[in-house]
Structures are given as structure tokens and as C-alpha cells.
Design an enzyme around this catalytic site. Sequence first.
Site, PDB file in Angstrom:
ATOM      1  CB  CYS A 110      -0.938   0.013   1.213  1.00  0.00           C
ATOM      2  SG  CYS A 110      -0.071   0.108   2.796  1.00  0.00           S
ATOM      3  CB  CYS A 113       4.445  -0.319   1.975  1.00  0.00           C
ATOM      4  SG  CYS A 113       3.364  -1.501   2.790  1.00  0.00           S
ATOM      5  CG  ASP A 516      18.802  26.864 -28.472  1.00  0.00           C
ATOM      6  OD1 ASP A 516      19.219  28.027 -28.435  1.00  0.00           O
ATOM      7  OD2 ASP A 516      19.535  25.865 -28.655  1.00  0.00           O
ATOM      8  CG  ASP A 706      20.642  21.320 -28.360  1.00  0.00           C
ATOM      9  OD1 ASP A 706      20.624  22.564 -28.198  1.00  0.00           O
ATOM     10  OD2 ASP A 706      21.580  20.711 -28.897  1.00  0.00           O
ATOM     11  CG  ASP A 710      19.092  25.480 -24.757  1.00  0.00           C
ATOM     12  OD1 ASP A 710      19.109  26.722 -24.860  1.00  0.00           O
ATOM     13  OD2 ASP A 710      19.367  24.719 -25.693  1.00  0.00           O
TER      14      ASP A 710
END
Length: 807
Positions: A110, A113, A516, A706, A710
Site C-alpha cells: 500500500c 509501505c 532555441d 538541447d 538551455d
Amino acid sequence: MGEIASNGATTCYHCALPVPPGAHYLVDIEGAQREMCCRGCQAVAQTIVDNGLTDYYRHRTSLPAAGQEVVPEEVQKLALYDHPGIQKSFVRLEGEHVREASLILEGITCAACVWLNERHLKQLPGVLQVQVNYATHRARVTWDDQAIHLSKILEEIQLLGYHAHPFNAERQEGLRRQRRAKDLRRIAIAGLSAGQVMMLAVALYAGAAFGMEDGTAALLRYFSLALTLPVMFYAALPFYQSAWNSLLRSRRLNMDAPVSLAIVGAFVGSVWATLQGHGVVYYDAITMFSLFLLSSRYLEHNAQEKSVEAAENLLKLAPAMATRVTAAQHETVPVLELNEGDTILAKPGESIAADAEVIEGESTVDEALLTGESRPVPKRAGAQVIAGSINLEGPLMLRVTGVGENTVLAGIVRLLDRAVAEKPRLAQLADRVAGHFTVGLLVLTVLVGAAWWWFAPQHAFEIVLAVLVVTCPCALSLAAPAAFAAAGSHLLRQGILLTRGHALETLAKVSHVVFDKTGTLTYGKPQLQRAVALAELDEARCLMLAASLEQASEHPLAQSFLSRVARPDLAVVQDAQNLPGKGVSARIGGVRYTLGNAALSGLPPVALPEGFPVGATQVWLCDDRRALAVFAISDGLRPQVRELVGQLKGAGLHVTMLSGDAADAVSHVAAESGIESWRAALRPEDKLEALREFQQRGDIVAMVGDGVNDAPVLAGADVSIAMGGGTQVARASSDIVLLTENLQDVQRALQTGHASINVMRQNFAWAVVYNLLALPFAALGMIPPWLASLGMSASSLVVVLNALRLR
């Protein structure tokens, strides 16, 4: 003391197993002496108390396995996991002493846990981060190996009563198959019982209408009772356990509470009517209700597991063995024994064993299952290959750059784990609404029952049962998770990886897309854009001469020529010279050629041909007497850019380019792309400031980038998209990763975001409208229990099937 079982025996406060006679294992929990069944449970409970984690006993919704003492032999076995060779397959190095391990936790039952393991491990000195995924039972633990060893972490987990072992996709699939088999067994038993009971119910209904002896009717009822028992005490058991544990441990009513009340109530009433020999029995409703509910939940679990399975299937792509090349021989070794820098051989048709760089050979590689790119990708010396991709044509000699947890495959799974672990806001809202709805439903059921008991007590039980069944909030709870799971699985097959839970719902709200330039709209590396022959030699001959001259060059522009000519076609060069800042010079066939800037040849200036690309670097090929060709080298625009920008504008979105490059280069790319709004010469902090400016005016911003520079702006955007070939920092800062580097995937992701939100709204609308329409009819006694069970199950199936359209 411990809990008191129904037979009068004391049960363990920790695991609820009976306490053996004469056992005296006590733990002081919140001022009360609690009795445990064994020394293991006593140790676990004492650990929980010592670390201030007693809230676990209030919030858990399921019982753990009995605790176990960690005996010296077990400690010695755990110590093996500290060996670097064993850690290679599941531990990733994040720093000089920082490690991250991928583990499977057995015994998670659950959410409490998960909370207990995370809280306890985070308190250990040296443990930096712990994240346990409840859906997959997978844990990611980050620690400082100078302060604590992995064996100690595993020992602490075992002291809590759980078992941790290194994540293995095959083993996880085996556990998942076991769960599915158990679910299917329950469905099969419920289906067989429902079919038989329904036949008997038809006979009982017909007998009531056309006349049937009382003895025959009683016999059919007893048969129905016998056929219902497997459903009551096996197939429907998960509903009772979930409702009881939620009520007992968390003091909350979950959606299984009305389900359990309806099933148990209908069964008790039916047994009473059977024993009395008169009255209405509901065995048909019980079996049908259980069958449909189990079936809809099975579909739900399958939908939720699809995205997880898709990532785990990637891990299975990497082979177990590899051919390692040494000075003496070729040897077949386990992949786990490979180290960075090793040389391996990938034969045609084989899966590549590790992330690597091609050092010899040419071939094409199938990366479709990794990136979604359907076409084979050409590979030659210097190219990077990914573990799990398939070498199609020629043998490749490779230098290993990443193994185990340091491969692209493992990185994808880590990002996907993060996305699955984060529950989207809409799903959290649905859970809260379903919880309040359950309480409201039970209150309303009591009021309806009281009203019917007052006016027509003979119908009260049947109507209360119908209200409980027909308004079960299962469809409401499924509305968001089913849609998110289906959409995530669909996007992953397209090469689009969701790494954050909120990404889909934010995509649907995006009003401004920011790009970019370098590495995003462009390739990020010099490309040969155009070759113009100026003498009697054709372009192909000029290109071959230029590539041949570049064989000895280490200049970044050299690869622009070498990538365009097959190595066997290159000419032999003599007296090669690198002239820094100018170019290269060499003899080919007795003729000296130069390749470089206009000043290198010493010849009179030549006018550029008409239509020569603006802003491109000029590279001149000359012999001793004249200029033979001029080449245009620039950072090429990706072919999908103009079409993508047009699609985004057509959808009513603002498009902006932010770049750190000079204004002339940025304006040229903007003009080629069709982007009117752009800013140049920006530092990372300038990009972030521009992004916040857009957000302050009310825009929901998606950022596509990328590079390392950035990362801050990706983290600051409402939703961020990183190119798959970008830096690790960019991918870690993003919400979505484009594995194929196809910019059209940006549009696909936006469309899927809109479609997902639409499906969720449809699901919510269906769930609410269904309950609002069904409730009055059930409360007025116009819906019998068997029809109520059919309607409730149908509503859940509609939600799941509607979500599966996204796949």
C-alpha cells in the site's frame, strides 16, 4: 496490546498474524504496549518507533509480511552487493562517490509501505535521495558511498520487513505475469459462477411468473448459493481487503467500501432468504457485479502498466553476451564484464551490447524500438551507437562508452520512472473527488434506506443494494489515470518520452512555443549546404577531391566533406599539410590542391555564384592555376522546421526563437523558418528573463532546446521539450524528450496533449452524468440490483475503452 482476532486470540500489531502462546515481544507505540508475534516484527516496529515513523500504522491500507531478523549469513550475502563488478549492472555513478541504484522492493502492499521505506531510508546518514514507485514497486536510491554502503541500505530495508534486490526487467516481468495470472483466475472463477448462477436465476424468475414448486425453487437457491461461494470468498477478496484496511488503518473510506458493502449485504440477505425458504435472492447480481468489476479493473491495470512495460521492454533489447576484442583473440563475455574503453565487435544481425563509438567499419543500424525512427541509420567511424540497436549490414568495431546503468536505455527508463511516480494534478483531483463522493454516497444510501424503511420496508434492502452498486465511483477514479497511461504508451511508441507527470495536461494549455536555434532548429554542427563547380570538373569530382584533402585534417569542417563521400572512393594524398587558420594542402595524382579560405590559394578573387547561401562559410577548392569549386558550409536547418512553424501558427500559437548567436545568423535562420519573433545574443539568464516576460503576460510557454545553456530556461518553462541528442543536463531539466530528434514530434506531442485532455473530460463527464442519471432511478426502485451491477461495470468499461483510443 495487539489486536484481538475474531477467535479471541491476540494478533501481532505489526503484521496481524496470531501471537504464539507464551511469546512476549512488546514495543511501546504511542504510549501503549503493543504485542508482536516474533522478534523480527519487534525489531521492525522498534525501528519504526525509533525513527518517529509511527504514522505508518495509521495510514497503511494493507498488512506487511512478518518481520525478519537479519542473521549474519544474510548480512554476508548483502555485502556482495558492495562489489563494483556486481554493481555494474544496476548502479550508476553520479559523481566521484555518489551512486544511484535501481531496486525492486518486494512486500509493498500500500501507499503507507512506500512512505515508510522512503522516510526511513532518507534518515540514514549518507542517503541523498529515495524514490519508490508504488505502481511498479521499483525504488531508486542515491547515496554517498563514503558515508554508507549499499549493503547497509539493503539491510535496513530488510529490517523493515521488506526485501530489496537489483532491478531486473525479466524478473519484474515474471512478477507481473504472476499478478496477471492471479487476476485472470479470479475473473475466470467469477465468470464461471456468474454464467451458472444466471441460468438458475432465469429459471427462478420464470418459475415465479409461471408457477414452480417451492421445493424446486429452494433447491435452485441452494445451488445458486453453492456456486456463489467461490466468488464471495476468493474472487471478491481484494475488494474486502482494500476496504477493510483503508478503514482500519487509514480511517478513510475508499471506493471499495460501497462495493464491499453491496456484495456482503446482498450475500447475507440472500443467504437469509435461502434459509427461510422465501424472499428475494441476489446471487446473480453478486456474481455479475464481481465479474464486471474485476474485468474493468484488469483492463485498468493493463492500461496503466503499458507505458512501464514499454520502457522495460527496451532494457530487454540489450543482449546478455558480447564479443570483446583483445590483442590476442576475440572472446565472448557477459555484458556485465565490459568496461568503458573496451573494444567489441558487432556482427551483422546482432544487437549492440553497449553504448559505443564506431572505430572501424560501415553499416546501417536499426534504432526503431529505441527512437521510433523507422529507417535504418547509417553508421561509420566516429558515429555513436546505442545499446539494444541492431546492426544490419556490415561488421562494426566499437569502443564502449557506456554499460549497465550508464547507457541511453537505462537513462530512458529512469526518466520514465520519474514520470510514472509523479501523479498528475487531474488524477489527484479525481482521487479527492472520488473520496468525497464515496462518503456522500454512503450518507445518501442511509437516507434512501431510511425513507424506504419508513414507507415500504419490504423493498428497502433491494433499493439500498441497487443504490450502492449503481453509483460506485470506479469510473470517476479511472477517468484520468487510464487516459494518462494510454497517452504515455502511445507517445513512447512514437519516440516521445514523457519524463514528468504534469506534461500532458500542460501541453493542452500551451499558447506560446519558444525554440532555441543551435541544435534545435538547426543540426548544431556544420553541414555542406551547396557545392558549385567553377571549371570543367563536375560537382561529384570536386567533392571527392575536397574530401580526400580533408582525410588528414582535424578541423571541425572536415567531417562535412568526409560524411558525403564513401571511404573507398577517396583518393590517395601525398605531402598533406594543415595550414592553421587557412585550410589544407596536398598532392593528388601529381597535382597540388588547396582547400580553405580564399586567401589560401593566392589566386585572384573570384565572384561568388548567384544564389550562394547568405551567411554560409565559403570553402574554396583550387589547383595551381584556378578555382575549381566553392562550397557553402553552414549549420543546416532541420527539414521539418518550416512545416512545423506553419502548423503551430495555424493552430493559433505564438512562435519565438531565443538564441545566443549573433543577430545576422539568427535573422537568417528566422527568415528560413518563417519565425517573425526572435532575439539574438542572449545569455542563459537573458533567455530565462525573456521566458518569464512571456509568462507574466499570461502565456503558457513550451520551451524546446538541447544544450547545457538551455537547462535553466527548460526548467523555468511551463512545459519543456529536449532534443534526444542534446546534453544530459538538458534532458534532466525537461518534461519531454524527443528520442528521434524529429521536430514534427513537437506538434504530435501537442496534439496528444489536447486529445488526452479531451478524453479525460469525456470520461469525467460520462462518470458524472451516469451517476446523476442512475442514482434517482435506483433510489426510486426502478433499477434492480442485477441491472445496477451491469450499469456500474459498463460505466467503468466505457471509461477504460475510451482512454484506450489514445493508443
